[in-house]
Design an enzyme around this catalytic site. Structure first.
Site, mmCIF file in Angstrom:
data_model
loop_
_atom_site.group_PDB
_atom_site.id
_atom_site.type_symbol
_atom_site.label_atom_id
_atom_site.label_comp_id
_atom_site.label_asym_id
_atom_site.label_seq_id
_atom_site.Cartn_x
_atom_site.Cartn_y
_atom_site.Cartn_z
ATOM 1 N N ASP A 250 -9.194 -8.056 9.006
ATOM 2 C CA ASP A 250 -8.740 -6.825 8.360
ATOM 3 C C ASP A 250 -8.866 -5.618 9.273
ATOM 4 O OD1 ASP A 250 -8.130 -7.922 5.817
ATOM 5 O OD2 ASP A 250 -10.248 -7.965 5.327
ATOM 6 N N ASP B 80 0.790 -1.242 0.000
ATOM 7 C CA ASP B 80 0.000 0.000 0.000
ATOM 8 C C ASP B 80 0.816 1.283 0.000
ATOM 9 O OD1 ASP B 80 -2.102 -1.725 0.158
ATOM 10 O OD2 ASP B 80 -2.752 -1.136 2.159
#
Length: 783
Positions: free
Chosen positions: A721, A501
């Protein structure tokens, strides 16, 4: 083991796509006391659901005709009390009080220069009648334009990339029905004359077809320059408010710029013997080019034996020439290494790392083209035990998953989590038990300062403003590299996944997040990734793969090539340049399907491209395999080595179960066709947190297709998550509403539900309900 995950960056990516689809124009900011003047165009597409009532979609274009402004508040009154906001809107924060509607700017579209426009809208319901508002105001100043007014041209993109010698398209339609036929022409108004209108330069819109998108094709002439030219095209005509589309030529002479190509970039030289690598040029030179190989730092026993100076001519430039390295016979047991610089005046230098294969009792590491080929995968005992304890989990408990080094403390480990050395020691034990096959262990390097700068659920422990870069180097990367350099681990193949990311955030999220803007400067993501590569690449048995997000983040024109450019710029600045990386990975810890089985990006439905569907949203990719394939092609064209390998994280992208379609839809409506045909069953392609209905994907597989090193399980299935509610913790993990199953979404995911599972723990903690659902919905099925 703890795993932190970040906010899926679909948020700003989708904003960019929506901006393109709406033809949104953003001006420059100025003083807050600007003189306000404005025009507003309002149109409503209404339908009847039952006698006397129905719904509508309102499309509004606000044009600033006064001084530049930095923020705006648009207000108007519905003419009847039966007109209601649903609420579902875009481009503004909408509220309704009685008949009064107010929309305030979003963070990304508040600044409007003189003459600039912004397109916004919302959905509503009506009963009785649905007349248009009679008056509008901006910042408490009444605007000049009212009613349906003059239709505007709406383009599918505000910018397009056109390959040199090729074409690219966008579509145009009107925002409202004209009173009579309208001709819309597309004309280049400025810029590179090589960019021109190929077809669709004159389009006719009637009172009946005004909302049907028509195609304009732009072309880029083939030339010999290396300039990526740009041009602006005006799309408009009499009786309509026009739009502007900017085109950029993707120059095929620029991307094929001269460079040295070296293969391989890491060699093993037997003690007392020799080994070779080759060099050639990327393009034909205009005159002779001399390429030299020079020994750098490291073991002095390793030297250039022959080929230290090579000459390439206009005829032999593409023929690989050999450089021979030698390792002197000695009596030590060390496997020394040394770097060799391959250089030529005016060209970017390349580096080769040579390692001596000692014949006096030391281990002999090698660096292969594909670390997954012929190897078995490391099984993490921590994860395996949790998986095996779940009903049916023993069927996957011996699957190889990655080890996440997501904080400094993870390196040493704790009483409840294995550290890096413990994992590597266990990998040696597994390697000794698997026969003659090598063993590959995957380690995620994930702790940049300002980590996941647009995230809530996975903020990291280091901050740039608090000496984060120095701590990243001295307390995180250096200890990891020191462990991996230990000769006892030399026969393991260690795959490192570099900073998920990180670089993609610098492509899409600079305007929306201050932490991302800070991460784009000194001591940020680029510096951090380069440092990690410089420390890890020279270790012969270590392989480096950089994270490249996923198709629903970088798949739009406005993001794809800028991402390629950023990856190249970042890696080129490392000590070994583009040779620092073995490949790239997509879909890390995400849910995007590997391949959609029942339609492609080229599928049309009743003459309408699937790109126009709400799900695809003008993206050029619908799955990870097509995205990764084109990304690899572009990266190699930019200058990366031809042997570049791609990885796809398939740990949670299987999408099996009863909801998986068994064939393509027969619907003639493009939205229905795509929604009924797609195997990826998320509510929205940007939803990312603990997705309901997801399943484990294809099991880890080496060399599944040309250009792909492997399908891998990087995100261990069953690890959350993010928490579905706020849970106090000392790990820096914050509550993200996209992990809340009751969240109704926002303008960024078009007000869809989050699709998250309930009762989720903090990111990285074991989530039994998720594991069981992933196992149940696995595709291919797990028996």
């Amino acid at each position: 083991m703890r795993l932190q995950r970040g906010l899926r960056k679909w948020a700003v990516t989708m904003t960019a796509a929506s901006v393109a689809a709406l033809g949104l124009v953003v001006g420059q900011s100025t003083a807050a006391n600007a003189a306000v003047a404005c025009d507003v165009t309002y149109s409503a597409n209404s339908w009847t659901s039952s006698p006397g009532q129905g719904g509508f979609t309102a499309s509004i274009t606000l044009k600033n005709t006064g001084d530049p402004i930095t923020s705006w508040s648009l207000a108007f009154d519905f003419p009847t009390t039966g007109q209601k906001y649903t609420p579902t809107g875009w481009g503004a924060n909408w509220t309704q009080s009685g008949t009064r509607m107010t929309g305030t700017n979003m963070p990304y579209n508040g600044s409007l220069g003189t003459g600039a426009s912004v397109s916004v809208g919302f959905n509503g319901t009506w009963s009785g009648t649905n007349p248009n508002p009679a008056s509008f105001s901006v910042n408490d100043t009444t605007c000049g334009g009212v009613g349906p007014g003059t239709p505007s041209v709406v383009t599918s993109a505000s910018s397009v990339a056109v390959s040199e010698g090729g074409t690219a398209t966008f579509t145009a339609r009107l925002s409202a029905a004209p009173s009579s036929n309208v001709t819309v022409t597309t004309t280049r108004t400025s810029g590179d004359a090589d960019l021109s209108v190929s077809s669709g330069g004159s389009l006719t819109f009637t009172p009946s077809n005004w909302n049907t998108a028509q195609t304009v094709t732009l072309a880029a002439a083939q030339d010999s320059d290396t300039t990526a030219g740009t041009a602006a095209f005006s799309v408009g005509g009499n009786g309509v408010t026009g739009a502007t589309v900017n085109a950029t030529e993707v120059d095929d002479d620029a991307v094929q710029e001269q460079s040295i190509i070296v293969t391989p970039t890491a060699v093993t030289v037997p003690e007392g013997s020799t080994a070779t690598y080759t060099a050639r040029l990327a393009t034909q030179p205009s005159s002779n080019v001399t390429v030299t190989s020079t020994a750098g730092s490291g073991d002095g026993d390793l030297t250039v034996s022959s080929g230290g100076s090579l000459t390439f001519t206009t005829s032999n430039w593409n023929t690989p020439q050999t450089v021979t390295l030698a390792a002197a016979q000695d009596s030590d047991t060390a496997n020394g290494s040394r770097t060799f610089t391959i250089a030529s005046t005016g060209l970017t230098s390349r580096m080769v790392t040579a390692t001596e294969a000692d014949d006096d009792g030391g281990t002999n590491p090698t660096h292969v083209e594909n670390p997954y080929a012929g190897a078995t995968g490391y099984v993490n005992p921590d994860w395996s035990a949790k998986a095996a304890a779940e009903p049916g989990g023993s069927a996957v408990a011996n699957t190889s998953t990655a080890v996440w080094m997501d904080r400094i403390a993870a390196i040493a480990g704790s009483s409840s989590a294995m550290g890096l050395r413990a994992h590597l020691d266990e990998a040696i034990r597994q390697d000794a038990a698997n026969g003659s096959a090598p063993l590959t262990i995957q380690v995620v390097v994930y702790n940049l300062p300002n980590r996941d700068c647009s995230a809530l659920a996975s903020n990291g422990e280091l901050l740039i403003a608090q000496d984060g870069f120095n701590r990243y180097k001295t307390e995180y990367i250096n200890p990891i590299a020191a462990i991996l350099r230990d000769p006892k681990y030399a026969n393991l193949r260690v795959v490192t996944i570099i900073e998920p990311d990180s670089l993609p955030n610098l492509v899409t999220n600079l305007n929306a997040f201050e932490k991302c803007r800070e991460a784009n400067g000194p001591g940020g993501y680029v510096d951090g990734v380069r440092y990690a590569l410089d420390q890890l690449h020279p270790i012969t048995n270590v392989y480096t793969y950089i994270d490249a997000a996923h198709h629903a983040w970088l798949g739009w024109d406005s993001n794809f090539q800028p991402a390629v450019d950023l990856f190249h710029r970042t890696v080129s600045g490392a000590a070994a340049g583009v040779d620092s990386v073995d490949g790239f990975i997509v879909n890390t810890a995400n849910y995007s399907i590997t391949s959609e089985p029942y339609f492609t990006i080229n599928t049309t439905v009743n003459g309408t491209s699937v790109r126009q569907s709400s799900w695809v949203d003008w993206n050029y990719y619908i799955d990870e395999r097509t995205f990764a394939t084109e990304l690899r092609t572009r990266l190699i064209a930019k200058g990366f080595r031809s042997g570049l390998g791609m990885l796809i994280d398939t740990s949670r992208n299987g999408w099996g179960g009863s909801a998986r379609p068994t064939g393509p839809s027969t619907s003639l409506n493009v939205n229905e066709f795509v929604d009924q045909s797609r195997a990826d069953r998320r509510i929205h392609a940007g939803n990312w947190c603990n997705q309901s209905g997801a399943g484990m994907g294809q099991r880890p597989t080496a060399s599944p297709a040309a250009g792909f090193d492997a399908y891998v399980w990087i995100k261990p299935p069953g690890e959350s998550d993010g928490a579905s509610k706020d849970i106090p913790n000392n790990e820096g993990k914050k509550f993200d509403r996209m992990c809340d199953p009751t969240y109704t979404g926002n303008e960024l995911n078009k007000f869809n539900m989050s699709g998250a599972l309930p009762d989720a723990p903090l990111s990285g903690q074991w989530f039994s309900a998720q594991f069981r659902e992933l196992l149940r919905n696995a595709y291919p099925p797990i028996n």
